[in-house]
Design a protein around this motif. Sequence first.
Motif, short mmCIF file in Angstrom:
data_model
loop_
_atom_site.label_atom_id
_atom_site.label_comp_id
_atom_site.label_asym_id
_atom_site.label_seq_id
_atom_site.Cartn_x
_atom_site.Cartn_y
_atom_site.Cartn_z
N UNK A 149 0.67 -1.28 -0.02
CA UNK A 149 0.05 0.01 0.01
C UNK A 149 0.90 1.23 0.06
N UNK A 150 0.14 2.45 -0.26
CA UNK A 150 1.02 3.54 -0.39
C UNK A 150 1.59 3.90 1.14
N UNK A 151 1.02 3.62 2.36
CA UNK A 151 1.42 3.62 3.55
C UNK A 151 2.69 2.70 3.92
N UNK A 152 2.45 1.37 3.30
CA UNK A 152 3.52 0.56 3.39
C UNK A 152 4.97 0.87 2.63
N UNK A 153 4.64 1.39 1.47
CA UNK A 153 5.88 1.80 0.76
C UNK A 153 6.55 3.11 1.45
N UNK A 154 5.84 4.10 2.04
CA UNK A 154 6.33 5.06 2.68
C UNK A 154 7.22 4.41 4.08
N UNK A 155 6.48 3.53 4.89
CA UNK A 155 7.14 3.03 5.89
C UNK A 155 8.70 2.18 5.58
N UNK A 156 8.50 1.41 4.37
CA UNK A 156 9.56 0.91 4.04
C UNK A 156 10.64 1.70 3.53
#
Length: 182
Positions: A149-156
Amino acid sequence: MGDTTGPPEPTLEEQIAAYQREYSDLDPQVEQIVSALGRLNRRMNVAYGRQSAQLNMSNADWEVVKALVLSGPPYQLGPGDLAKRLGLTPAAMTHRIDRMVAEGLVTRDRDEQNRVRVIVELTDEGRQKWLRSMSLASAFEEDLLQDLTPGERSILGGMLTRLLRRVEETQPDAGGRLSDLD
């Protein structure tokens, strides 16, 4: 001719189990992260290499073109600056530039203000190949990250950037031969 592919690479789980068998102090969580990053990097480099080959450009050529693009317009650097940025010896950089001039990716000329200084400049053909390679890479990278997800991409992205900063701060030579090329 026989099969030259060899045995398949062990899974991450098999690799970690073998490491634990041989080295009991291993932290399996750390090893999973580091091994996954290493394998991902290796496989991504192979994919990028295939893309560069489609454009009749080597990974080495792409690194020079990238350095020139990152320098900004007018996309010029001296051979010594390029060598430092890429962690190469001046002789290796000269050889690479010779090949790239012959391929029409860069030009090499004397600086009009300082005739001792040489300037390597990205050609229009080199820039067009870089743009096409970026298009191919973007499609590959979007496909790679499609399950996040966009949020997971940001966290990663944030976590990987922190890891990178840690390596850069604690291993200043990890980027290549930088300090001994002055």
